[in-house]
Motif scaffolding. Sequence first.
Motif, PDB file in Angstrom:
ATOM      1  N   UNK A  48       0.824  -1.198   0.000  1.00  0.00           N
ATOM      2  CA  UNK A  48       0.000   0.000   0.000  1.00  0.00           C
ATOM      3  C   UNK A  48       0.864   1.256   0.000  1.00  0.00           C
ATOM      4  N   UNK A  49       1.966   1.224   0.747  1.00  0.00           N
ATOM      5  CA  UNK A  49       2.863   2.369   0.796  1.00  0.00           C
ATOM      6  C   UNK A  49       3.471   2.647  -0.571  1.00  0.00           C
ATOM      7  N   UNK A  50       3.898   1.580  -1.291  1.00  0.00           N
ATOM      8  CA  UNK A  50       4.469   1.762  -2.619  1.00  0.00           C
ATOM      9  C   UNK A  50       3.436   2.304  -3.602  1.00  0.00           C
ATOM     10  N   UNK A  51       2.190   1.799  -3.514  1.00  0.00           N
ATOM     11  CA  UNK A  51       1.128   2.274  -4.403  1.00  0.00           C
ATOM     12  C   UNK A  51       0.816   3.738  -4.126  1.00  0.00           C
ATOM     13  N   UNK A  52       0.770   4.112  -2.843  1.00  0.00           N
ATOM     14  CA  UNK A  52       0.488   5.499  -2.501  1.00  0.00           C
ATOM     15  C   UNK A  52       1.565   6.427  -3.051  1.00  0.00           C
ATOM     16  N   UNK A  53       2.831   6.010  -2.985  1.00  0.00           N
ATOM     17  CA  UNK A  53       3.916   6.831  -3.518  1.00  0.00           C
ATOM     18  C   UNK A  53       3.786   7.013  -5.022  1.00  0.00           C
ATOM     19  N   UNK A  54       3.397   5.951  -5.736  1.00  0.00           N
ATOM     20  CA  UNK A  54       3.226   6.062  -7.183  1.00  0.00           C
ATOM     21  C   UNK A  54       2.107   7.039  -7.535  1.00  0.00           C
ATOM     22  N   UNK A  55       0.978   6.951  -6.817  1.00  0.00           N
ATOM     23  CA  UNK A  55      -0.127   7.861  -7.071  1.00  0.00           C
ATOM     24  C   UNK A  55       0.262   9.302  -6.745  1.00  0.00           C
ATOM     25  N   UNK A  56       1.039   9.490  -5.680  1.00  0.00           N
ATOM     26  CA  UNK A  56       1.483  10.835  -5.320  1.00  0.00           C
ATOM     27  C   UNK A  56       2.362  11.427  -6.414  1.00  0.00           C
ATOM     28  N   UNK A  57       3.241  10.597  -6.987  1.00  0.00           N
ATOM     29  CA  UNK A  57       4.115  11.079  -8.056  1.00  0.00           C
ATOM     30  C   UNK A  57       3.301  11.451  -9.289  1.00  0.00           C
ATOM     31  N   UNK A  58       2.308  10.620  -9.628  1.00  0.00           N
ATOM     32  CA  UNK A  58       1.455  10.908 -10.794  1.00  0.00           C
ATOM     33  C   UNK A  58       0.691  12.209 -10.591  1.00  0.00           C
ATOM     34  N   UNK A  59       0.107  12.387  -9.415  1.00  0.00           N
ATOM     35  CA  UNK A  59      -0.664  13.598  -9.131  1.00  0.00           C
ATOM     36  C   UNK A  59       0.246  14.823  -9.155  1.00  0.00           C
ATOM     37  N   UNK A  60       1.438  14.687  -8.559  1.00  0.00           N
ATOM     38  CA  UNK A  60       2.380  15.803  -8.550  1.00  0.00           C
ATOM     39  C   UNK A  60       2.814  16.167  -9.963  1.00  0.00           C
ATOM     40  N   UNK A  61       3.032  15.152 -10.817  1.00  0.00           N
ATOM     41  CA  UNK A  61       3.427  15.406 -12.204  1.00  0.00           C
ATOM     42  C   UNK A  61       2.343  16.189 -12.950  1.00  0.00           C
TER      43      UNK A  61
END
Length: 234
Positions: A48-61
């Motif tokens: 879940x932590x890895x998935x949350x980081x990926x979504x955060x990067x996508x949103x930030x991009x």
Amino acid sequence: MAYCVKCGVKLEDSEKQCPLCHTVVYHPDIKIPDNTVQPYPEEHTILLSEMNNKYKIIIATICIFIPTILTLICDYKINSEIIWSDIVFSSVCFLYCLIFVPLIFPKKDTLLYIGTDFTALLVFQWYLSYTTGGNWFFPFALPLIISIILITVTAILLKRFTKASYLFVFAVLFILTGADCIIVEYLITKVFFDETKFVWSYYPCLTFIAVGVILLLINRNKTLKEQITKKFFV
């Protein structure tokens, strides 16, 4: 107040592991029932932590590049050509590479991060030199960035492939940074003023070297070194 059984660092009552050596803290006064069940498996929490980081990067991009692209469009619509927005776009790309690109790599490799960051910095400096019509990238920016790269990589290699302590690594960093101050002033006077003289670089150079020598002396004093290590976690 408790103390770590391995390194002797002072611990707060709420800490579950030593902040210095990461040894698990045992609290004999706290009773944990035998039938205690974790709400989620550990693997599930990591996933879940890895998935949350990926979504955060996508949103930030998305949040970063949508307004940046709109800036390019507005500049072109108003002036019928790109005049200033390319500087904004290149600056945003550099900051994105500096902050977010290393987070995308699944393998946490410091040398890979450093390589990505410095490559982005080199490209960004070259573009600034090119777009402003300057000729300072190759005689000034390139050797300066290379010297910083060499200092950074030296510190990383010392820590990774030797048994050097953090105090020793910091000492080497300070001494090399002091020497780099001389290089900085030489490049500035040679490239921009077409002369070679040294006016101010002696002062930061001697200061950095003095701090580095002090750290080396502390590193050789075992008792003092242990006290500083326990106090500052270095």
